[in-house]
Design an enzyme around this catalytic site. Structure first.
Site, mmCIF file in Angstrom:
data_model
loop_
_atom_site.group_PDB
_atom_site.id
_atom_site.type_symbol
_atom_site.label_atom_id
_atom_site.label_comp_id
_atom_site.label_asym_id
_atom_site.label_seq_id
_atom_site.Cartn_x
_atom_site.Cartn_y
_atom_site.Cartn_z
ATOM 1 N N CYS A 110 0.753 -1.332 0.064
ATOM 2 C CA CYS A 110 -0.152 0.117 0.168
ATOM 3 C C CYS A 110 0.659 1.245 0.033
ATOM 4 O O CYS A 110 0.360 2.323 -0.436
ATOM 5 C CB CYS A 110 -1.065 -0.087 1.100
ATOM 6 S SG CYS A 110 -1.963 -1.427 1.372
ATOM 7 N N HIS A 246 -3.554 7.035 2.161
ATOM 8 C CA HIS A 246 -4.036 5.816 1.846
ATOM 9 C C HIS A 246 -5.234 5.610 2.284
ATOM 10 O O HIS A 246 -5.556 5.596 3.386
ATOM 11 C CB HIS A 246 -2.863 4.761 2.255
ATOM 12 C CG HIS A 246 -3.473 3.457 1.951
ATOM 13 N ND1 HIS A 246 -3.917 3.008 0.676
ATOM 14 C CD2 HIS A 246 -3.334 2.485 2.911
ATOM 15 C CE1 HIS A 246 -4.168 1.604 0.750
ATOM 16 N NE2 HIS A 246 -3.854 1.235 2.299
ATOM 17 N N ASN A 276 -10.360 -0.195 -0.389
ATOM 18 C CA ASN A 276 -8.782 0.001 -0.198
ATOM 19 C C ASN A 276 -8.321 -0.672 -1.803
ATOM 20 O O ASN A 276 -8.371 -1.944 -1.990
ATOM 21 C CB ASN A 276 -8.261 -0.970 0.811
ATOM 22 C CG ASN A 276 -6.694 -0.964 1.162
ATOM 23 O OD1 ASN A 276 -6.115 -0.732 0.188
ATOM 24 N ND2 ASN A 276 -6.323 -1.338 2.279
#
Length: 319
Positions: A110, A246, A276
């Site tokens: 990520c 994020h 996500n």
């Protein structure tokens, strides 16, 4: 001379999977998912990682007024390439006709887009390269265990891209870090051993996550890395106009905002509509904010990512 983002682009697949759709697969509900994550839906692809990336890149090149053959480098952040090799970056080079670009993938989960962006900035500031394409794209739907309620509710597919070049303003400061000792709280195995030395093999190529461990890590590391770039640059947090984070979980971002006393309007969230998307989440949100005019030239911006590795990183820039 600094490295500045010249243009952005993003792509989300047409197919949408709602929380109600997921409730047909595992024991969950729309209310349960929204309350714990802030996610309402996510996008799934039938194309693949490089194909999605190419769609985002077309928009980024157009926004930057840069042609593919002007690119000196392509940095592709992903944990879900279509092939182990050739790299996703090399495949993208062929797809968009960027024959003059050196290509490589970056696997930082990520945190990948921030790591790639900071790497590109270093190349540009050193004078080695002039224009660099930075991509974050993921097909997480192919590594999600669709029978595991703790992970299948979270992730989606998509791509984002940014074209970078030299300018008088741009990236001012960066911070990155990793803690490999905690890497196995979020992992996905590679190809299993298949040779005469092993008597049996397992196919474990699905994502596994200790959600509580990741949550505790994130709420600690996010404020730390943001504070470090502020301290390194001598910047007061009140001078920052936008925190592009994020998009992992609404509760993580809410905790960071509370700890750092960041007003809600300075920390946008779009996870409700896409979930996500790992390395793609920041460039997708950045493109959305840029195209809507919410980020203006001269604004001070911090990008902040955290995830597998475990890894974290922040970038302070003037837009």
């Amino acid at each position: 001379m600094r490295a500045r983002i010249l243009g952005t682009g993003s792509y989300l697949p047409e197919h949408i999977m709602t929380n109600d759709d997921i409730a047909q697969l595992v024991d969950t509900s729309d209310d349960w998912i929204r309350e714990r994550t802030g996610i309402k839906k996510r996008h799934l692809t039938d194309q693949g990682t490089v194909s999605m990336a190419a769609e985002a890149v077309k928009k980024a090149l157009e926004a930057a007024s840069v042609t593919a053959d002007e690119l000196d480098m392509i940095l592709f952040a992903t944990v879900t390439p279509d092939y182990l090799f050739p790299s996703a970056a090399c495949q993208l080079q062929d797809s968009i006709g960027a024959a003059n670009a050196v290509c490589m993938d970056i696997n930082a989960a990520c945190s990948g887009f921030v790591f790639a962006l900071n790497t590109a900035a270093s190349y540009i500031q050193s004078g080695l390269y002039g224009k660099i394409l930075v991509v974050g794209a993921e097909t997480l739907s192919k590594i999600v265990d669709w029978e595991d309620r703790s992970t299948c509710i979270l992730f989606g597919d998509g791509a984002g891209a940014a074209v970078m070049g030299a300018d008088e303003t741009g990236i001012e400061c960066m911070d990155m870090g990793c803690d490999g000792s905690k890497g196995m709280v979020l992992y996905c195995e590679g190809n299993p051993l298949q040779n005469p030395l092993v008597s049996h093999t397992t196919d474990g190529r699905k994502m596994h996550m200790d959600g509580q461990a990741v949550f505790k890590f994130a709420i600690r590391k996010v404020p730390e890395t943001i504070r470090r770039v502020l301290e390194k640059s001598g910047t007061d947090i009140k001078e920052i106009d936008h925190f592009i984070m994020h998009q992992a979980n609404r509760r993580i971002l809410a905790s960071a905002a509370k700890t750092l006393k960041i007003p809600n309007e300075k920390m946008p969230m779009n996870m409700d509509g896409c979930g996500n998307i790992a390395a793609a989440s920041i460039p997708i949100l950045l493109d959305e904010y840029s195209r809507s005019g919410k980020i203006k030239r001269g604004d001070r911006v911090i990008l902040c990512a955290f995830g597998g590795g475990l890894s974290w990183g922040s970038t302070l820039m003037t837009w």
